[in-house]
Design a protein around this motif. Structure first.
Motif, mmCIF file in Angstrom:
data_model
loop_
_atom_site.group_PDB
_atom_site.id
_atom_site.type_symbol
_atom_site.label_atom_id
_atom_site.label_comp_id
_atom_site.label_asym_id
_atom_site.label_seq_id
_atom_site.Cartn_x
_atom_site.Cartn_y
_atom_site.Cartn_z
ATOM 1 N N ALA A 1 2.443 -15.933 -10.642
ATOM 2 C CA ALA A 1 2.306 -15.204 -9.369
ATOM 3 C C ALA A 1 3.280 -15.755 -8.333
ATOM 4 O O ALA A 1 3.920 -14.995 -7.592
ATOM 5 N N ALA A 2 3.406 -17.080 -8.271
ATOM 6 C CA ALA A 2 4.328 -17.684 -7.301
ATOM 7 C C ALA A 2 5.775 -17.297 -7.627
ATOM 8 O O ALA A 2 6.560 -16.963 -6.732
ATOM 9 N N ARG A 3 6.091 -17.276 -8.916
ATOM 10 C CA ARG A 3 7.465 -16.903 -9.318
ATOM 11 C C ARG A 3 7.768 -15.471 -8.922
ATOM 12 O O ARG A 3 8.846 -15.158 -8.412
ATOM 13 N N LEU A 4 6.834 -14.588 -9.208
ATOM 14 C CA LEU A 4 7.081 -13.182 -8.876
ATOM 15 C C LEU A 4 7.158 -12.994 -7.364
ATOM 16 O O LEU A 4 7.999 -12.237 -6.865
ATOM 17 N N ALA A 5 6.290 -13.693 -6.632
ATOM 18 C CA ALA A 5 6.310 -13.577 -5.165
ATOM 19 C C ALA A 5 7.694 -13.957 -4.636
ATOM 20 O O ALA A 5 8.252 -13.265 -3.778
ATOM 21 N N ARG A 6 8.261 -15.038 -5.151
ATOM 22 C CA ARG A 6 9.588 -15.464 -4.693
ATOM 23 C C ARG A 6 10.647 -14.427 -5.062
ATOM 24 O O ARG A 6 11.573 -14.170 -4.297
ATOM 25 N N ALA A 7 10.509 -13.849 -6.255
ATOM 26 C CA ALA A 7 11.516 -12.867 -6.688
ATOM 27 C C ALA A 7 11.423 -11.571 -5.875
ATOM 28 O O ALA A 7 12.435 -10.961 -5.554
ATOM 29 N N LEU A 8 10.200 -11.177 -5.527
ATOM 30 C CA LEU A 8 10.034 -9.917 -4.792
ATOM 31 C C LEU A 8 10.402 -10.062 -3.321
ATOM 32 O O LEU A 8 10.849 -9.111 -2.691
ATOM 33 N N ALA A 9 10.164 -11.255 -2.780
ATOM 34 C CA ALA A 9 10.432 -11.470 -1.350
ATOM 35 C C ALA A 9 11.233 -12.764 -1.182
ATOM 36 O O ALA A 9 10.708 -13.762 -0.677
ATOM 37 N N PRO A 10 12.499 -12.728 -1.624
ATOM 38 C CA PRO A 10 13.268 -13.984 -1.616
ATOM 39 C C PRO A 10 13.480 -14.553 -0.220
ATOM 40 O O PRO A 10 13.624 -15.762 -0.056
ATOM 41 N N GLY A 11 13.448 -13.681 0.779
ATOM 42 C CA GLY A 11 13.687 -14.176 2.143
ATOM 43 C C GLY A 11 12.398 -14.548 2.870
ATOM 44 O O GLY A 11 12.437 -14.948 4.040
ATOM 45 N N ALA A 12 11.260 -14.406 2.203
ATOM 46 C CA ALA A 12 9.983 -14.633 2.897
ATOM 47 C C ALA A 12 9.845 -16.091 3.326
ATOM 48 O O ALA A 12 10.210 -17.004 2.587
ATOM 49 N N ARG A 13 9.309 -16.270 4.522
ATOM 50 C CA ARG A 13 9.077 -17.640 5.012
ATOM 51 C C ARG A 13 7.584 -17.924 5.089
ATOM 52 O O ARG A 13 7.154 -19.058 4.965
ATOM 53 N N ALA B 1 -7.311 6.283 -9.610
ATOM 54 C CA ALA B 1 -6.615 5.848 -8.393
ATOM 55 C C ALA B 1 -5.584 4.759 -8.672
ATOM 56 O O ALA B 1 -4.903 4.288 -7.756
ATOM 57 N N GLY B 2 -5.469 4.337 -9.930
ATOM 58 C CA GLY B 2 -4.645 3.174 -10.257
ATOM 59 C C GLY B 2 -3.190 3.280 -9.852
ATOM 60 O O GLY B 2 -2.630 2.359 -9.258
ATOM 61 N N ARG B 3 -2.576 4.431 -10.155
ATOM 62 C CA ARG B 3 -1.142 4.545 -9.854
ATOM 63 C C ARG B 3 -0.910 4.539 -8.344
ATOM 64 O O ARG B 3 0.098 4.056 -7.853
ATOM 65 N N GLN B 4 -1.841 5.091 -7.612
ATOM 66 C CA GLN B 4 -1.734 5.150 -6.147
ATOM 67 C C GLN B 4 -1.901 3.769 -5.528
ATOM 68 O O GLN B 4 -1.226 3.413 -4.571
ATOM 69 N N LEU B 5 -2.801 2.981 -6.106
ATOM 70 C CA LEU B 5 -3.162 1.699 -5.476
ATOM 71 C C LEU B 5 -2.330 0.522 -5.978
ATOM 72 O O LEU B 5 -2.135 -0.447 -5.254
ATOM 73 N N GLY B 6 -1.855 0.596 -7.219
ATOM 74 C CA GLY B 6 -1.240 -0.589 -7.832
ATOM 75 C C GLY B 6 0.233 -0.770 -7.542
ATOM 76 O O GLY B 6 0.780 -1.848 -7.743
ATOM 77 N N GLY B 7 0.925 0.282 -7.071
ATOM 78 C CA GLY B 7 2.367 0.182 -6.845
ATOM 79 C C GLY B 7 3.106 -0.117 -8.145
ATOM 80 O O GLY B 7 2.735 0.365 -9.208
ATOM 81 N N THR B 8 4.125 -0.937 -8.056
ATOM 82 C CA THR B 8 4.888 -1.300 -9.252
ATOM 83 C C THR B 8 4.116 -2.356 -10.033
ATOM 84 O O THR B 8 3.742 -3.388 -9.477
ATOM 85 N N VAL B 9 3.896 -2.087 -11.320
ATOM 86 C CA VAL B 9 3.050 -2.993 -12.107
ATOM 87 C C VAL B 9 3.920 -3.953 -12.922
ATOM 88 O O VAL B 9 4.902 -3.551 -13.557
ATOM 89 N N TRP B 10 3.528 -5.229 -12.883
ATOM 90 C CA TRP B 10 4.172 -6.296 -13.632
ATOM 91 C C TRP B 10 3.133 -6.911 -14.565
ATOM 92 O O TRP B 10 1.940 -6.873 -14.266
ATOM 93 N N LEU B 11 3.619 -7.494 -15.652
ATOM 94 C CA LEU B 11 2.696 -8.127 -16.595
ATOM 95 C C LEU B 11 3.194 -9.518 -16.939
ATOM 96 O O LEU B 11 4.384 -9.712 -17.218
ATOM 97 N N ASP B 12 2.271 -10.476 -16.920
ATOM 98 C CA ASP B 12 2.550 -11.805 -17.467
ATOM 99 C C ASP B 12 1.503 -12.034 -18.557
ATOM 100 O O ASP B 12 0.313 -12.187 -18.252
ATOM 101 N N GLY B 13 1.920 -12.017 -19.805
ATOM 102 C CA GLY B 13 0.979 -12.152 -20.918
ATOM 103 C C GLY B 13 0.408 -13.551 -21.044
ATOM 104 O O GLY B 13 -0.481 -13.777 -21.861
ATOM 105 N N LEU B 14 0.889 -14.506 -20.258
ATOM 106 C CA LEU B 14 0.415 -15.905 -20.273
ATOM 107 C C LEU B 14 0.500 -16.488 -21.679
ATOM 108 O O LEU B 14 -0.339 -17.301 -22.074
ATOM 109 N N THR B 15 1.495 -16.032 -22.420
ATOM 110 C CA THR B 15 1.602 -16.476 -23.811
ATOM 111 C C THR B 15 2.492 -17.712 -23.917
ATOM 112 O O THR B 15 3.374 -17.927 -23.089
ATOM 113 N N ASP B 16 2.209 -18.515 -24.944
ATOM 114 C CA ASP B 16 3.132 -19.606 -25.259
ATOM 115 C C ASP B 16 3.537 -19.543 -26.729
ATOM 116 O O ASP B 16 4.041 -20.500 -27.297
ATOM 117 N N GLY B 17 3.287 -18.405 -27.336
ATOM 118 C CA GLY B 17 3.713 -18.187 -28.718
ATOM 119 C C GLY B 17 2.723 -18.689 -29.756
ATOM 120 O O GLY B 17 2.955 -18.540 -30.949
#
Ligand SMILES: NC(=O)C1=CN([C@@H]2O[C@H](COP(=O)(O)OP(=O)(O)OC[C@H]3O[C@@H](n4cnc5c(N)ncnc54)[C@H](OP(=O)(O)O)[C@@H]3O)[C@@H](O)[C@H]2O)[C@@H](O)CC1
Ligand SMILES: [K+]
Length: 504
Positions: free
Chosen positions: A46-58, A198-214
């Motif tokens: 979540a932290a990684r995606l937050a930084r990627a989506l809002a790189p200028g966020a303070r 209502a999912g498409r209306q509420l979720g916006g762009t959907v990302w997935l992290d499978g939390l996998t390590d193989g």
């Protein structure tokens, strides 16, 4: 290899959607419920995606609930804080209710992050992370949760939901008071609720992290549904149809469609035009005094029941309903829409006839919108819409046929098959006549590829319909049905696969 968040749409392949129970079982199979390292990985993603989506966020504000969804948020808060961002955490719903949340809260506080019970989201936050509720949602949002969702809805900064927008039902897509988010990052696997209701209306762009390590075991059960989209189109040209007629092919080798017209001629004409553009060799129309296109043909007196794919119901009124029993008896391959569905809803004899067709090697696809489907099931529309997947499956089982339940996240369901949710298209498709286009297009594809199972055919037609809308120039208004046919006929499957979807 450790996974990282990736954007889900457009699809490269069918994606498995998992219900809450399957996700819970998976969590158990992958580690101790709710405890690190799964939650640790989720917070880090979540932290990684937050930084990627809002790189200028303070300044990042996080709304964290008392369960493990809140725990994901608290871990993300810790990582963002350690990366030098100003972080404020708002605890919604009181003190932690899970051990993992308690642990994550203690760690966040130990880093010096201010965690307050104050509901006001800092107005200067560039990014707000919604980690109030996820899979554990059990009832409509009330009290503090409701107030926080209202503040989130008004916030001008970017909004990222963790796992699900808080208040969206994971299994059904029912909205229990969620605020719309710009992005949603799901963990482990995707929930059907993000792609229908209502999912498409509420979720916006959907990302997935499978939390996998193989090292994960395979999933124990088939998915609750498949997410399908433009990827369904790519095998189509190789099947020798539409634009790839065999060199020695001719109209007689491509298959024929017959549209049974009703009181409203425009509906049948749109369906006929769509069947023609989909690549049918010949398209006959029965019951129209004049045909709108010179390529269409008046149907012969003796209808070719065995060799044509029939479309019944487009533009029908009660006057046409009398012939329906005969159509259900005779047509080998049949698409039913609109007026025909309303007639079937009112007659248990017709319902029995329809349900018996499959035992006579006759195939049927029905294309109801929610109101028509609700009439067929004898329920009200809001109950039907509250669980679109289950409703479509119930209808398919009851009428023994393939069902396309139209609407946001169209469902394709057939007896004995895992249902599919379509990811292409948007609200511009909700204009008059687009349903007739779908019925005709489906028949036009079907007649060229009669060996394709009705379920796969329905998935293909719905994906094509939506992909054309995704490609059409966006003016914000509805897509006129005749323009939709043009867009569908010029759509190149490989181009459709690269389309970024429109979420709202
Ligand atoms: N599964 C996985 O693989 C992984 C899961 N992970 C994460 O865990 C999340 C699931 O966590 P969870 O089970 O603790 O549920 P969660 O959504 O935090 O809420 C439960 C709390 O909310 C309460 N509550 C319910 N409805 C309410 C309402 N309307 N209004 C107010 N309160 C309400 C409910 O109270 P109760 O109903 O018991 O009274 C309970 O206290 C999941 O979404 C994901 O983010 C990842 O970390 C890793 C992988
Ligand atoms: K959430």
């Amino acid at each position: 290899m450790n996974s990282e968040p990736h954007r889900v749409l457009p699809l490269n392949e069918p994606l498995a959607l998992r219900c809450e129970q399957q996700l819970r079982e998976r969590e158990l199979a992958m580690g101790r419920p709710g405890a690190p390292p799964l939650m640790e990985r989720a917070g880090w993603g979540a932290a990684r995606l937050a930084r990627a989506l809002a790189p200028g966020a303070r300044h990042v504000a996080l709304l964290c609930g008392p369960g493990n969804n809140g725990g994901d948020g608290l871990i993300a808060a810790r990582h963002l804080h350690q990366q030098g961002l100003q972080v404020s955490v708002h605890l919604i719903g009181g003190s932690p209710r899970t051990e993992a949340n308690r642990h994550a809260l203690a760690q966040a506080q130990g880093c010096g992050i201010a965690c307050s019970l104050d509901l006001q989201i800092a107005p200067r936050a560039d990014l707000v992370i919604d980690a109030m509720l996820g899979l554990g949602l059990r009832r409509p949002l009330q009290g503090e949760f409701q107030k926080a969702a209202a503040l989130l809805a008004q916030h001008s900064g970017l909004r990222l939901a963790l796992d699900l927008p808080s208040g969206l039902d994971a299994n059904t897509g029912a909205d229990w008071g969620a605020a719309p988010c710009d992005h949603t990052l799901s963990f482990l696997a995707l929930s059907p609720g993000l792609f229908t209701g209502a999912g498409r209306q509420l979720g916006g762009t959907v990302w997935l992290d499978g939390l996998t390590d193989g090292t994960e075991p395979p999933w124990a059960h088939p998915p609750a549904a498949w997410l399908r989209g433009a990827e369904a189109l790519t095998p189509w040209p190789e099947q020798g149809a539409r634009g790839r007629w065999p060199h020695a092919g001719h109209k007689g080798t491509q298959g024929d469609v017959c549209i049974l017209a009703g009181a409203m001629p425009g509906a049948a004409q749109l369906a006929a035009q769509a069947a023609l553009e989909a690549g049918a060799g010949r398209v006959y129309v029965q019951g129209l005094a004049a045909l709108n296109a010179v390529e269409l043909m008046a149907a012969p007196a003796e209808l070719p029941w065995l060799h044509n794919v029939f479309v019944a119901g487009c533009g029908w009124s009660e006057a046409q309903e009398e012939r329906l029993a005969n159509v259900l008896h005779q047509a080998k391959q049949l698409v039913l829409d609109a007026g025909a569905l309303n007639a079937i809803a009112q007659s248990s004899a017709l319902q029995r006839l329809l349900a018996a067709r499959s035992s006579c090697a006759q195939e049927t696809v029905i294309t109801p919108h929610p109101l028509e489907a609700a009439r067929l099931l004898g329920m009200d529309t809001s109950s039907l819409q509250a669980d679109r997947l289950a409703s479509a499956q119930l209808l398919a089982d009851r009428l023994n046929c393939t069902v396309i339940l139209k609407g946001s996240g169209s469902v394709v369901a057939s007896p004995g098959q895992v249902p599919s949710l379509n990811s292409t298209g948007h609200a511009a498709l909700a204009s008059p006549g687009t349903g007739d286009v779908l019925a005709g297009w489906l028949a036009g594809l079907w007649t060229q590829s009669k060996k394709l199972a009705p379920h796969e055919l329905a998935v293909l037609a719905v994906a094509w319909h939506g992909a054309a809308a995704d490609l059409a120039p966006l003016g914000g208004g509805p897509l006129i049905a005749s323009r939709l046919i043009q867009a569908m006929s010029t759509l190149h499957p490989h181009r459709a696969c690269r389309l970024a979807p429109t979420t709202r």
